[in-house]
Design an enzyme around this catalytic site. Structure first.
Site, PDB file in Angstrom:
ATOM      1  N   LYS A   1       0.834  -1.219   0.000  1.00 27.29           N
ATOM      2  CA  LYS A   1       0.000   0.000   0.000  1.00 27.29           C
ATOM      3  C   LYS A   1       0.863   1.261   0.000  1.00 27.29           C
ATOM      4  CE  LYS A   1      -4.029  -1.898   0.093  1.00 27.29           C
ATOM      5  NZ  LYS A   1      -4.888  -1.870  -1.073  1.00 27.29           N
TER       6      LYS A   1
ATOM      7  N   LYS B   1     -11.114  -9.094 -10.833  1.00 27.04           N
ATOM      8  CA  LYS B   1     -11.506  -7.720 -11.158  1.00 27.04           C
ATOM      9  C   LYS B   1     -10.425  -6.729 -10.746  1.00 27.04           C
ATOM     10  CE  LYS B   1     -14.363  -6.797  -7.095  1.00 27.04           C
ATOM     11  NZ  LYS B   1     -14.636  -8.132  -6.565  1.00 27.04           N
TER      12      LYS B   1
ATOM     13  N   LYS C   1      -6.256 -16.098 -14.397  1.00 18.85           N
ATOM     14  CA  LYS C   1      -7.266 -16.000 -13.344  1.00 18.85           C
ATOM     15  C   LYS C   1      -8.246 -14.865 -13.613  1.00 18.85           C
ATOM     16  CE  LYS C   1      -7.421 -15.059  -8.424  1.00 18.85           C
ATOM     17  NZ  LYS C   1      -7.268 -13.781  -7.850  1.00 18.85           N
TER      18      LYS C   1
END
Ligand code: ADP
Ligand code: TRP
Length: 331
Positions: free
Chosen positions: A111, A197, A194
């Site tokens: 992050k 989203k 895979k």
């Protein structure tokens, strides 16, 4: 009968991969265990969603979980923020979580890289909140994907540290119940391994997609560029198309296209048309249930209230006992 906990962040619609990789196992587990499944809306605040989006996404996940067959009579299905006991346990666990170990967490480091303008304290303490979610029900099993293993390891650390600090044997060690062994991986339409989203929205078919949308997406799926040579290994896109047929079409259909591939006469356009119709057949009952559920606010309210009440019975007992262990005693 084990105690099972799992949560999903409310980030939008579920795709076919989420269904086969996660929801199907949740549905199976609800028959065999004492399950707590929740929508992790506290966790989603790290990205500062606007209030309308947040509420909409929580509703979407609730509706889709129910449409997929989670039975609120069998599982405790709740919204994380309806259980403020979680926030209290999170505060208590933070006192015994070290900044150094939180900073070393892979998801935190990721992050820092991906959103350097918003490295908030909630991101740093994401693992203590997740640990609170799990140990508040004193769970032993946590069905999650591989990406959550480090968080689970940290949950065990915090649970054990609490037990050691107060010389009690209170929190069990939760383990990741990995669907890994009999891993089902639904491939993407973009030629990727895979359906995901977060990697590429174009790879995914959502349970909520309309038939027209499904046809459009499948027709655009990546296949071969050149002429078909059955002797050569299949391209990933073509392999994906056959794998998807394996999940959604019947054996005769699959056999028919296998034969036409081997004889070199295959037309991917025909194969995609058939696959799209078979996927539509599969998703239609889900979509119809979703539509009915979206319109039934009183039922959703009832489900959420029932879930919150059942979750609170378990959580408030834990928090009461933890307070006592820590030494918060009433006068
Ligand atoms: P996404 O990769 O689309 O962002 P998430 O990471 O939110 O999906 O995954 C939610 C759950 O769905 C996880 O348990 C994950 O293992 C499962 N899952 C996601 N994609 C697939 C897939 N293509 N095949 C099987 N399981 C999947
Ligand atoms: N961190 C999980 C994810 O990103 C979501 C989550 C939050 C969770 N709390 C949890 C999963 C507790 C299992 C148990 O997918």
């Amino acid at each position: 009968m084990d105690i099972v906990v799992s949560g999903v962040r409310p980030t939008g619609n579920l795709h076919l991969g989420n269904y086969f990789g996660a929801l199907k196992s949740f549905i199976k587990m609800q028959e065999e265990h004492h399950c707590y499944f929740f929508i992790a809306d506290y966790h989603s605040l790290t990205t500062h969603p606007n209030p309308a989006d947040l509420h909409g996404n929580v509703k979407t996940v609730l509706v889709e979980f129910l449409a997929c067959g989670l039975d609120p009579e069998k599982v405790t299905l709740y919204v994380q923020s309806d259980l403020p006991e979680t926030a209290e346990l999170y505060l208590l666990l933070n006192m015994n979580a070290y900044v150094g170990e939180l900073e070393r967490c892979t998801s935190f480091k990721e992050k820092i890289r991906s959103q350097p303008q918003n490295v908030n304290a909630g991101l740093l303490t994401y693992p203590t909140l997740m640990a609170a979610d799990i140990i508040i029900h004193r769970a032993r099993m946590v069905p999650v994907g591989k990406d959550q293993e480090q968080h689970l390891e940290m949950t065990r650390t915090f649970a054990n540290r609490f037990n050691r600090l107060y010389n009690v044997d209170y929190f069990p060690e939760p383990v990741a119940f990995n669907f890994g062994e009999n891993l089902i991986k639904i491939p993407g339409l973009d030629g990727g391994l895979k359906m995901s989203k977060s990697d590429n929205e174009n790879s995914s078919i959502f349970l909520a997609d309309s038939p027209e949308m499904i046809r459009k997406k499948v027709m655009k799926a990546v296949t071969d560029t050149g002429a078909v040579d059955p002797a050569q290994p299949r391209s990933q896109g073509v392999k994906n198309l056959f794998d998807l047929m394996g999940y959604f079409s019947n054996a005769d259909t699959l056999e028919h296209f296998e034969n036409s591939y081997r004889s070199g006469s295959i037309r991917y356009g025909d194969m995609k048309k058939q696959l799209a119709e078979d996927i539509i057949l599969f998703t239609t009952p889900f979509r119809e249930k979703m539509e009915a559920l979206y319109a039934d606010e009183p039922y959703l309210r009832k489900v959420a209230a029932m879930g919150a009440e059942k979750a609170r019975a378990s959580a408030s007992k834990t928090v009461r006992e933890v307070r006592e262990i820590i030494g918060f005693k009433p006068f």
